[in-house]
Write a protein that holds these residues in place. Structure first.
Motif, PDB file in Angstrom:
ATOM      1  N   VAL A 177       0.831  -1.202   0.000  1.00 42.98           N
ATOM      2  CA  VAL A 177       0.000   0.000   0.000  1.00 42.98           C
ATOM      3  C   VAL A 177       0.863   1.248   0.000  1.00 42.98           C
ATOM      4  CG1 VAL A 177      -1.641   1.350   1.384  1.00 42.98           C
ATOM      5  CG2 VAL A 177      -2.017  -1.101   1.017  1.00 42.98           C
ATOM      6  N   ARG A 178       1.942   1.238   0.772  1.00 40.04           N
ATOM      7  CA  ARG A 178       2.851   2.395   0.800  1.00 40.04           C
ATOM      8  C   ARG A 178       3.393   2.673  -0.601  1.00 40.04           C
ATOM      9  NH1 ARG A 178       6.181   0.498   4.058  1.00 40.04           N
ATOM     10  NH2 ARG A 178       5.447   1.482   5.971  1.00 40.04           N
ATOM     11  N   TYR A 179       3.795   1.630  -1.290  1.00 39.48           N
ATOM     12  CA  TYR A 179       4.341   1.812  -2.633  1.00 39.48           C
ATOM     13  C   TYR A 179       3.264   2.323  -3.594  1.00 39.48           C
ATOM     14  CZ  TYR A 179       7.053   1.038  -6.845  1.00 39.48           C
ATOM     15  OH  TYR A 179       7.736   1.232  -8.019  1.00 39.48           O
ATOM     16  N   LEU A 180       2.057   1.754  -3.524  1.00 36.90           N
ATOM     17  CA  LEU A 180       0.997   2.146  -4.447  1.00 36.90           C
ATOM     18  C   LEU A 180       0.518   3.575  -4.192  1.00 36.90           C
ATOM     19  CD1 LEU A 180      -1.150  -1.137  -4.548  1.00 36.90           C
ATOM     20  CD2 LEU A 180       0.565  -0.350  -6.192  1.00 36.90           C
ATOM     21  N   ARG A 181       0.624   4.043  -2.945  1.00 39.46           N
ATOM     22  CA  ARG A 181       0.250   5.429  -2.658  1.00 39.46           C
ATOM     23  C   ARG A 181       1.215   6.411  -3.320  1.00 39.46           C
ATOM     24  NH1 ARG A 181      -0.764   6.332   3.669  1.00 39.46           N
ATOM     25  NH2 ARG A 181      -1.616   8.294   2.902  1.00 39.46           N
ATOM     26  N   ASP A 182       2.463   5.994  -3.478  1.00 40.88           N
ATOM     27  CA  ASP A 182       3.491   6.912  -3.961  1.00 40.88           C
ATOM     28  C   ASP A 182       3.847   6.726  -5.432  1.00 40.88           C
ATOM     29  OD1 ASP A 182       3.653   7.889  -1.380  1.00 40.88           O
ATOM     30  OD2 ASP A 182       5.322   6.566  -0.813  1.00 40.88           O
ATOM     31  N   HIS A 183       3.320   5.658  -6.061  1.00 44.32           N
ATOM     32  CA  HIS A 183       3.722   5.362  -7.435  1.00 44.32           C
ATOM     33  C   HIS A 183       2.505   4.949  -8.260  1.00 44.32           C
ATOM     34  CE1 HIS A 183       7.323   4.607  -4.959  1.00 44.32           C
ATOM     35  NE2 HIS A 183       8.012   4.997  -6.016  1.00 44.32           N
ATOM     36  N   GLN A 184       2.573   5.222  -9.533  1.00 44.89           N
ATOM     37  CA  GLN A 184       1.568   4.708 -10.463  1.00 44.89           C
ATOM     38  C   GLN A 184       2.063   3.381 -11.018  1.00 44.89           C
ATOM     39  OE1 GLN A 184       0.874   7.742 -13.431  1.00 44.89           O
ATOM     40  NE2 GLN A 184      -0.657   8.765 -12.158  1.00 44.89           N
ATOM     41  N   VAL A 185       1.256   2.353 -10.820  1.00 45.89           N
ATOM     42  CA  VAL A 185       1.630   1.006 -11.249  1.00 45.89           C
ATOM     43  C   VAL A 185       0.558   0.498 -12.209  1.00 45.89           C
ATOM     44  CG1 VAL A 185       2.079  -1.369 -10.510  1.00 45.89           C
ATOM     45  CG2 VAL A 185       2.812   0.550  -9.070  1.00 45.89           C
ATOM     46  N   VAL A 186       0.992  -0.018 -13.342  1.00 48.49           N
ATOM     47  CA  VAL A 186       0.069  -0.579 -14.322  1.00 48.49           C
ATOM     48  C   VAL A 186       0.345  -2.072 -14.443  1.00 48.49           C
ATOM     49  CG1 VAL A 186      -0.736  -0.533 -16.710  1.00 48.49           C
ATOM     50  CG2 VAL A 186      -0.053   1.593 -15.579  1.00 48.49           C
ATOM     51  N   LEU A 187      -0.691  -2.874 -14.326  1.00 47.55           N
ATOM     52  CA  LEU A 187      -0.555  -4.318 -14.419  1.00 47.55           C
ATOM     53  C   LEU A 187      -0.359  -4.743 -15.875  1.00 47.55           C
ATOM     54  CD1 LEU A 187      -3.320  -5.319 -11.865  1.00 47.55           C
ATOM     55  CD2 LEU A 187      -0.851  -5.497 -11.548  1.00 47.55           C
ATOM     56  N   PRO A 188       0.146  -5.936 -16.101  1.00 48.48           N
ATOM     57  CA  PRO A 188       0.392  -6.391 -17.475  1.00 48.48           C
ATOM     58  C   PRO A 188      -0.846  -6.334 -18.360  1.00 48.48           C
ATOM     59  CG  PRO A 188       1.496  -7.850 -15.935  1.00 48.48           C
ATOM     60  CD  PRO A 188       0.667  -6.909 -15.111  1.00 48.48           C
ATOM     61  N   GLY A 189      -2.034  -6.512 -17.798  1.00 52.06           N
ATOM     62  CA  GLY A 189      -3.257  -6.476 -18.584  1.00 52.06           C
ATOM     63  C   GLY A 189      -3.741  -5.078 -18.904  1.00 52.06           C
TER      64      GLY A 189
END
Length: 429
Positions: free
Chosen positions: A208-220
């Motif tokens: 959660v800490r990482y997702l709050r600070d970064h935009q992450v896009v899944l392979p799909g």
């Protein structure tokens, strides 16, 4: 009609043409597929039919690959595995629908014909085509149990007996009441999971800490937001879901400081598996709707009454960040590339103010069809108290209330659950 043999069974394909809208039998037609399964050694016997109505909404019937509940059923029945309308080999509801029906209002009208009431009327067309006026047995798992109660309400003459596993709905409950009952059960499942795997709370916070600070896009192609990651909690309702979630969380950052490709691929796979086809997300709340009043994104609204699911507040206060459960949220139609084209139709379905009745309480109170139902005390998907209340409404229903199994026990118990329910109706131990 094609017949084949495999795994000691004889399989026969059936395809039926039914009206999209059964109230307009001369209107648009769709196809519904069903697979007949007989034990190879019993192929010459005139065994009674057992119709299987599976989970969902929007999931096809299981494919007979061996094991599970099917071998037990085939000892007594000729089984019909129905791909409910819109699923599997039946006329599909998928992105191809959008090329044929581009107007969102028309899409929403079309999709309104894929609930339990239409599925039951399909089943009656199929029954009459296969065996005429003879009644058959039905086994309803999860959403299939909701369909079975609809069957008992509006076409009980078609049923010789009914078995329900993890699928007794709150026949009086609104969508809001359903979610008010389910959110506390999801809280309890979180507590069980973090009690079983204490390190997972810290791993959850790290992600959660990482997702709050970064935009992450899944392979799909969908963004992995905090809310999307929380929705993996839908796994917690199955007998093996807690272990699956634990191993997913075991080392999200293997070999680095950002989520590994393997972790993101597994998250993508699990999220896709939760959603299934678009019907699941489009009609999930509509399975609880009848009469006047829109569901209006019920799970989203009711979630605000349970602040423990607010990931931001939990993270900042040091409390555990909780997973959510089997809930559909409006942001899913913004984030998921497979759902995004259906977004406007989803809004219209959520705002629809009148739905046909799914249950006839007077008919259920006067029921004469033998019914046995497994009610799982710790079920995360159907509230046990609402199920017990419905069991008291349906005249003659024989309930089996147990904390030994989870929601998917029909599949995982190797026939034990079905055997127990058959025994309840046969008065055998």
């Amino acid at each position: 009609m094609t017949t084949s043999r495999q795994h000691g069974t004889v399989l026969t394909d059936h395809t039926f043409t039914v009206p999209l809208d059964h109230d307009r039998p001369d209107g648009e037609q769709i196809e519904v597929y069903a697979r007949e399964v007989r034990a190879a050694g019993e192929a010459g016997r005139d065994l009674p039919w057992l119709l299987f109505l599976g989970g969902g909404p929007g999931s096809p019937a299981p494919r007979p690959t061996g094991g599970g509940w099917l071998p037990r059923a085939l000892r007594d029945y000729r089984v019909l595995l129905l791909d409910q309308r819109g699923t599997g080999r039946s006329t599909p509801v998928d992105r191809r629908l959008l090329s044929r029906i581009s107007d969102p209002d028309a899409q929403a009208r079309y999709l309104s014909h894929f609930r339990a009431d239409a599925i039951v009327r399909d089943a009656e067309v199929i029954r009459r085509a296969l065996i005429g006026d003879r009644p058959w047995s039905v086994l309803g798992q999860s959403f299939g149990g909701l369909c079975t109660v609809t069957y008992l309400s509006f076409a009980p003459e078609g049923l010789a007996e009914a078995f329900i596993t993890g699928g007794l709905p709150g026949v009086r409950a609104t969508a809001d009441e359903v979610y008010r009952a389910l959110y506390p059960r999801v809280v309890a499942k979180n507590a069980e999971h973090f009690g079983r795997f204490p390190g997972d709370a810290g791993q959850m916070r790290a992600v959660v800490r990482y997702l709050r600070d970064h935009q992450v896009v899944l392979p799909g192609g969908r963004p992995l937001t905090v809310e999307a990651f929380q929705s993996l909690g839908n796994l917690l309702g199955g007998s093996d879901g807690s272990r699956t979630l634990h191993f997913l969380l075991e080392d999200p950052f293997t070999g680095g400081t950002e989520p590994s490709d393997a972790f993101l691929s597994e998250v993508d796979r699990e999220l896709a598996g939760i959603a299934g086809g678009p019907l699941y997300s489009l009609l999930h709340e509509a399975t609880y709707a009848q009469g006047e009043g829109a569901t209006n994104w019920s799970a989203h609204r009711i979630r605000a009454e349970f602040p423990a699911f607010d990931a931001g507040v939990a993270f900042d206060s040091g409390a555990p960040v909780l997973f959510t459960g089997e809930m559909i949220y409006p942001w899913m139609f913004d984030d998921d590339p497979a759902l995004r084209p259906f977004g406007k139709a989803a809004e219209l379905i959520a705002g629809r103010t009148a739905w046909p009745a799914l249950y006839d309480l007077d008919r259920l109170r006067a029921n004469t069809v033998p019914v046995a139902a497994a009610i799982y005390y710790d079920d995360m998907y159907l509230d046990c108290d609402l199920s017990i209340a419905t069991a008291r409404v349906i005249r003659g229903l024989r309930p089996w209330i147990t904390n030994e199994y989870q929601h998917n026990a029909l599949r995982t118990s190797n026939g034990v659950v079905l055997d127990h329910l058959i025994g309840l109706l046969r008065d055998t131990p």
